[in-house]
Each structure stands twice: as structure tokens, then as C-alpha cells.
Design a protein around this motif. Structure first.
Motif, PDB file in Angstrom:
ATOM      1  N   HIS A  96       0.851  -1.164   0.031  1.00 31.25           N
ATOM      2  CA  HIS A  96      -0.004   0.065   0.076  1.00 31.25           C
ATOM      3  C   HIS A  96       0.965   1.070  -0.050  1.00 31.25           C
ATOM      4  N   ARG A  97       1.925   1.091   0.848  1.00 34.72           N
ATOM      5  CA  ARG A  97       2.736   2.300   0.860  1.00 34.72           C
ATOM      6  C   ARG A  97       3.342   2.680  -0.391  1.00 34.72           C
ATOM      7  N   LEU A  98       3.883   1.684  -1.077  1.00 33.62           N
ATOM      8  CA  LEU A  98       4.816   1.948  -2.352  1.00 33.62           C
ATOM      9  C   LEU A  98       3.807   2.136  -3.209  1.00 33.62           C
ATOM     10  N   LEU A  99       2.527   1.908  -3.224  1.00 32.00           N
ATOM     11  CA  LEU A  99       1.360   1.923  -4.559  1.00 32.00           C
ATOM     12  C   LEU A  99       1.091   3.495  -4.263  1.00 32.00           C
ATOM     13  N   THR A 100       1.196   4.325  -3.030  1.00 33.75           N
ATOM     14  CA  THR A 100       0.541   5.390  -2.971  1.00 33.75           C
ATOM     15  C   THR A 100       1.460   6.583  -2.525  1.00 33.75           C
ATOM     16  N   ASP A 101       2.541   6.311  -1.663  1.00 32.86           N
ATOM     17  CA  ASP A 101       3.513   7.374  -1.495  1.00 32.86           C
ATOM     18  C   ASP A 101       4.457   7.855  -2.585  1.00 32.86           C
ATOM     19  N   THR A 102       4.179   8.829  -3.285  1.00 32.77           N
ATOM     20  CA  THR A 102       5.231   9.373  -4.260  1.00 32.77           C
ATOM     21  C   THR A 102       6.598   9.690  -3.807  1.00 32.77           C
ATOM     22  N   ALA A 103       6.582  10.198  -2.577  1.00 28.56           N
ATOM     23  CA  ALA A 103       8.060  10.634  -2.183  1.00 28.56           C
ATOM     24  C   ALA A 103       8.970   9.264  -1.991  1.00 28.56           C
ATOM     25  N   LEU A 104       8.078   8.410  -1.331  1.00 24.35           N
ATOM     26  CA  LEU A 104       8.668   7.028  -1.285  1.00 24.35           C
ATOM     27  C   LEU A 104       9.285   6.275  -2.257  1.00 24.35           C
ATOM     28  N   GLN A 105       8.281   6.653  -3.528  1.00 23.84           N
ATOM     29  CA  GLN A 105       8.670   6.053  -4.726  1.00 23.84           C
ATOM     30  C   GLN A 105       9.861   6.564  -5.357  1.00 23.84           C
ATOM     31  N   GLN A 106      10.072   7.784  -5.296  1.00 25.82           N
ATOM     32  CA  GLN A 106      11.191   8.821  -5.756  1.00 25.82           C
ATOM     33  C   GLN A 106      12.544   8.201  -5.060  1.00 25.82           C
ATOM     34  N   ARG A 107      12.395   8.045  -3.830  1.00 28.76           N
ATOM     35  CA  ARG A 107      13.488   7.689  -2.924  1.00 28.76           C
ATOM     36  C   ARG A 107      14.084   6.155  -3.529  1.00 28.76           C
ATOM     37  N   ILE A 108      13.145   5.331  -3.521  1.00 31.61           N
ATOM     38  CA  ILE A 108      13.271   3.825  -3.817  1.00 31.61           C
ATOM     39  C   ILE A 108      13.895   4.042  -5.249  1.00 31.61           C
ATOM     40  N   ARG A 109      13.360   4.682  -6.220  1.00 33.77           N
ATOM     41  CA  ARG A 109      13.898   4.736  -7.642  1.00 33.77           C
ATOM     42  C   ARG A 109      15.285   5.235  -7.774  1.00 33.77           C
ATOM     43  N   GLU A 110      15.929   6.095  -6.817  1.00 35.29           N
ATOM     44  CA  GLU A 110      17.121   6.663  -6.548  1.00 35.29           C
ATOM     45  C   GLU A 110      18.096   5.376  -6.005  1.00 35.29           C
ATOM     46  N   GLY A 111      17.637   4.805  -5.254  1.00 34.88           N
ATOM     47  CA  GLY A 111      18.230   3.517  -4.921  1.00 34.88           C
ATOM     48  C   GLY A 111      18.192   2.482  -5.822  1.00 34.88           C
ATOM     49  N   MET A 112      17.325   2.189  -6.766  1.00 30.84           N
ATOM     50  CA  MET A 112      17.482   1.215  -7.542  1.00 30.84           C
ATOM     51  C   MET A 112      18.532   1.509  -8.432  1.00 30.84           C
ATOM     52  N   THR A 113      18.589   2.789  -8.954  1.00 29.81           N
ATOM     53  CA  THR A 113      19.632   3.122  -9.917  1.00 29.81           C
ATOM     54  C   THR A 113      21.008   2.955  -9.816  1.00 29.81           C
ATOM     55  N   LEU A 114      21.117   3.232  -8.058  1.00 30.25           N
ATOM     56  CA  LEU A 114      22.733   3.000  -7.571  1.00 30.25           C
ATOM     57  C   LEU A 114      22.808   1.317  -7.526  1.00 30.25           C
ATOM     58  N   ARG A 115      22.101   0.602  -7.219  1.00 34.00           N
ATOM     59  CA  ARG A 115      22.176  -0.787  -7.065  1.00 34.00           C
ATOM     60  C   ARG A 115      22.301  -1.761  -8.339  1.00 34.00           C
ATOM     61  N   CYS A 116      21.680  -1.139  -9.549  1.00 40.08           N
ATOM     62  CA  CYS A 116      21.775  -1.849 -10.686  1.00 40.08           C
ATOM     63  C   CYS A 116      23.204  -2.365 -11.004  1.00 40.08           C
ATOM     64  N   ARG A 117      24.201  -1.270 -10.924  1.00 40.79           N
ATOM     65  CA  ARG A 117      25.519  -1.640 -11.567  1.00 40.79           C
ATOM     66  C   ARG A 117      26.223  -2.751 -11.010  1.00 40.79           C
ATOM     67  N   TYR A 118      25.751  -3.305  -9.786  1.00 43.41           N
ATOM     68  CA  TYR A 118      26.548  -4.259  -8.867  1.00 43.41           C
ATOM     69  C   TYR A 118      26.183  -5.599  -9.582  1.00 43.41           C
ATOM     70  N   PHE A 119      25.112  -5.690 -10.675  1.00 44.99           N
ATOM     71  CA  PHE A 119      24.592  -6.928 -11.229  1.00 44.99           C
ATOM     72  C   PHE A 119      25.056  -6.888 -12.643  1.00 44.99           C
ATOM     73  N   THR A 120      25.791  -6.042 -13.165  1.00 50.37           N
ATOM     74  CA  THR A 120      26.111  -6.222 -14.521  1.00 50.37           C
ATOM     75  C   THR A 120      27.430  -7.104 -14.848  1.00 50.37           C
ATOM     76  N   PHE A 121      27.600  -7.428 -15.957  1.00 51.22           N
ATOM     77  CA  PHE A 121      28.672  -8.350 -16.313  1.00 51.22           C
ATOM     78  C   PHE A 121      29.896  -7.660 -16.498  1.00 51.22           C
ATOM     79  N   GLU A 122      29.747  -6.303 -16.488  1.00 49.57           N
ATOM     80  CA  GLU A 122      31.032  -5.500 -16.448  1.00 49.57           C
ATOM     81  C   GLU A 122      31.799  -5.602 -15.064  1.00 49.57           C
ATOM     82  N   GLU A 123      30.614  -5.454 -13.933  1.00 47.81           N
ATOM     83  CA  GLU A 123      31.269  -5.803 -12.511  1.00 47.81           C
ATOM     84  C   GLU A 123      31.643  -7.289 -12.303  1.00 47.81           C
ATOM     85  N   THR A 124      30.895  -8.235 -12.911  1.00 48.29           N
ATOM     86  CA  THR A 124      31.243  -9.536 -12.250  1.00 48.29           C
ATOM     87  C   THR A 124      32.297 -10.172 -13.306  1.00 48.29           C
ATOM     88  N   GLY A 125      32.590  -9.643 -14.523  1.00 47.96           N
ATOM     89  CA  GLY A 125      33.386 -10.276 -15.414  1.00 47.96           C
ATOM     90  C   GLY A 125      34.718 -10.466 -14.845  1.00 47.96           C
TER      91      GLY A 125
END
Length: 403
Positions: free
Chosen positions: A367-396
Motif C-alpha cells: 500500500h505504501r509503495l503504491l501510494t507514497d510518491t515521495a517514497l517511490q522517488q527515494r526507492i527509484r534513486e536507490g534502484m539506479t545505484l544498485r543496478c550496476r552491481y549486477f552487470t557483467f562489467e562488474e562481475t566479469g
């Protein structure tokens, strides 16, 4: 062994189906096949015939061998995936056919390891066969929580722990798993290492752009309103021994009744617990709003358009679907099970975490993540940072060092 400038790598899988480990293997093979310094072979223990739904995604220049392929030796193993076998058939398969399969697997492995430089036991099922093979570098890939496996079958896990000593390296796919391994099997301290599962984000986005495929295209025609009114998505095997869609269904009921959400729940996946879960949805009065799509070879069109992806499990290794969701910019709620979700989601910065088995907490987080736009924005910023850890450039570079 003949000298060669290309490193010859033999990947082993006991069976090749449609699970998370199979998906990760395909990703690795697709990535490594682009390189000129590796020569790749995939050896599959037992042929699963038409159940090998990812076979068309294997790179054409990866050599594939089945150690056991004859229909009379594989039939009941294939049937076991689809239904419960009668007891006489189970006994026949286990005590008559299984010894024959083991002989064939042993012979095949001795033949193949003689012409390869490195063996990667990708689902960690060949330790009893590899124990006596000493002329090649051996690497085990462990995909699940050691502690959870120990709780489920302590005797078997202790045996596996002893057998892991025959490998030169044991790869765990999260730091939490490595910590468990060090605690439970200190004798493996110099062998354990961490390599995250990686994804090719560009390829993922391309497949998502294909839209809804498989039976989903027919479903889309019937339920096109989903893409306007929105839906919540779960993508996982319907196996309640590990997954926990039971808690998700209870949480979804609360989301509809307590919070008056109109979104429907779409579940992609198949497994032995499907009928049980459908019956539960019926009992909870939400059957008309829970849509079971079954297996989809390309779930990414569904993932890209969902309002929220929810992952509910009792234990994991490093759930691939959460990495894919990060790269497809899906908002995520996951149960904080051992191991993987907390690490993938940066401790809650890239998605919300809830206690295992707590339907009320899961409904609240959804419910919180579906309705709280400020929370959604914070989470999306965190997602951008975490993505790079799971690329082949990082693990290769870690993979190269491992070999």
C-alpha cells in the motif's frame, strides 16, 4: 591435453528446466560466448526433452551434450516434473534406472573432463562424480542459503559440506551466503568466494520491448484493462516448499479489503503448488482478481508495465527476478528471507523489505509503495545505484580471476 590459447570450460547442470538457476546459466553462456578466449561446453545430466524451454536461447556455438538421453532412462524423470508418480514407478525409477543413469553420467564426465581446462558444477549436483577427478580445475556454484538447506535436511547438507572440499573454489552468489558457509563449514574458508548473478540490461530491455508474448498475448486480448487500471505482479515457481505465495495471497486480500485497492494480482510461474494456491484464492474470495498465467518464456513485458513487483519467499540464494526488476525499473516489495533480497535491494533503499510470513506487513508495504510518491522517488534513486552491481562489467573480472 593439447595446448590451446582458448580456455576450455565445461559447465554442468543436472537438468535444464525453466527455473532461476537455468536462467542465470543462459545469461552466463550468452555473455561468455561473445568472447574469443573461451571455448564452452554445456553438459546436462538428464535430458528433459520438451521441458527444456530455454534451449532456443543457448548460443549456437556452445556445444551441448546430454549425459543421459535415452527415452527409457529419462521418461519418468520428465513425468516427475509434471505429476506425482505412482509408488511402483518411483521404486522402479530409483532402484533400477537410477544406477544405470549414474554409470552413464560417470563415464560421460570422465570423457569430458579429460578435454577441458575448467569444470563449473553450476547447480552443485555432481560432487559425488567429481570427487575422484583430479586432473582439472573444479568450481562449484552454490545458489541457496546454506543455513536453510541445513534446516531442511541436515544430514544431506553435512554430506554436501564435506564433498565441497573436492572443489578448488566454491562460488556463493551473495555475501550473506558466504558468511553462512564460513560459519557452517570453516574448512572451506580458502575456497569460498562471492560472485553476484549478472544480467545484460540492454538485452533485458530489448526483450521487454517485445511486449506480451506466449499465451500472455491471448490473455492480454481478454484482459487489456490490466494495462490501464494497473496490476501487481509476482514471477516465481509455484512451489510452497521454498516460495511463499500463500502469504502474498493473504496480503493481497488485505490490500483489497483494508486499503480498497483496485489493482489485480498477476502470477507468472508454474509448479506443484498451483492448484493449492488457486484453492486458497477461492477461499479468500479473491479468485476473480488473481490471474495465474503459468510459465511465460518472456515475462519482461509484464514486468515493465506492472505497478509493483512482489516477491514472497521463505528462502533464496540471490533471486534473479529481483535483479531483473531493478533493471526494468519496477518498484519492488520483497520478504526479507535468507539470502539475497536484502543484499539486492541495498538493505531496503532500492525496495521495501518485510518479515517472512507476515501478510499484514506485506500488505502495508504494498500500500505504501503504491501510494507514497515521495517514497517511490527515494526507492527509484536507490534502484539506479544498485543496478550496476549486477552487470557483467562488474562481475566479469571476478569470473576471469576465478578461472
Amino acid at each position: 591435453m593439447e595446448s590451446t590459447s582458448r580456455k576450455r570450460i565445461l559447465f554442468l547442470m543436472s537438468r535444464f528446466l525453466d527455473g532461476g538457476i537455468d536462467t542465470v546459466l543462459v545469461e552466463y553462456l550468452q555473455h561468455l560466448a561473445r568472447r574469443d578466449d573461451y571455448e564452452l561446453t554445456l553438459a546436462i545430466g538428464i535430458s528433459m526433452g520438451p521441458l527444456e524451454v530455454f534451449a532456443n536461447r543457448l548460443p549456437h556455438h556452445v556445444k551441448v551434450e546430454w549425459l543421459v538421453k535415452a527415452g527409457w532412462l529419462t521418461r519418468w524423470r520428465q513425468e516427475k516434473i509434471k505429476r506425482h508418480l505412482p509408488l511402483p514407478v518411483k521404486i522402479y525409477d530409483e532402484f533400477v534406472l537410477s544406477p544405470i543413469r549414474r554409470v552413464l553420467i560417470s563415464r560421460g564426465l570422465h570423457r569430458l573432463t579429460a578435454i577441458h581446462d575448467v569444470v563449473i558444477d553450476f547447480d552443485c549436483c555432481f560432487y559425488s562424480f567429481l570427487n575422484s577427478i583430479t586432473h582439472v580445475r573444479k568450481i562449484a556454484w552454490f545458489h541457496f542459503s546454506f543455513e536453510q538447506a541445513m534446516q531442511q535436511n541436515r544430514r544431506r547438507m553435512l554430506r554436501i559440506g564435506r564433498q565441497l572440499a573436492c572443489y578448488d573454489k566454491v562460488v556463493t552468489i551473495s555475501e550473506a551466503m558466504q558468511e553462512e558457509g564460513l560459519r557452517l563449514f570453516p574448512q572451506l574458508a580458502n575456497k569460498l568466494c562471492v560472485i553476484y548473478n549478472a544480467k545484460d540490461r540492454e538485452q533485458l530491455l530489448q526483450r521487454a520491448a517485445e511486449g506480451v508474448t506466449d499465451s500472455g498475448s491471448q490473455f492480454f486480448t481478454l484482459h487489456s484493462s490490466l494495462f490501464t487500471s494497473g496490476y501487481i505482479l509476482a514471477v516465481e515457481r509455484l512451489e510452497e516448499s521454498q516460495k511463499d505465495l500463500t502469504t502474498l495471497l493473504h496480503a493481497f486480500q488485505q490490500l483489497r479489503t483494508r486499503y480498497q485497492h483496485a489493482e489485480r494480482l498477476v502470477i507468472i510461474g508454474k509448479g506443484h503448488s498451483e492448484e493449492q494456491l488457486k484453492q486458497l484464492a477461492l477461499q479468500l474470495g479473491i479468485a476473480d482478481d488473481v490471474l495465474f498465467l503459468g510459465f511465460q518464456s518472456n515475462p519482461y513485458g509484464w514486468m515493465q508495465h506492472c505497478r509493483l513487483l512482489v516477491h514472497s519467499a521463505k528462502f533464496e540464494g540471490l533471486p534473479t527476478v529481483l535483479i531483473e526488476a531493478l533493471m526494468l525499473n519496477c518498484l519492488i516489495v520483497a520478504t526479507d528471507c535468507p539470502t539475497g533480497p536484502r543484499e539486492i535491494l541495498g538493505g531496503g533503499k532500492a525496495g521495501l523489505l518485510t518479515p517472512v510470513g507476515d501478510a499484514t506487513a506485506l500488505a502495508d508495504a504494498m500500500h505504501r509503495l503504491l501510494t507514497d510518491t515521495a517514497l517511490q522517488q527515494r526507492i527509484r534513486e536507490g534502484m539506479t545505484l544498485r543496478c550496476r552491481y549486477f552487470t557483467f562489467e562488474e562481475t566479469g573480472r571476478l569470473f576471469d580471476a576465478l578461472l
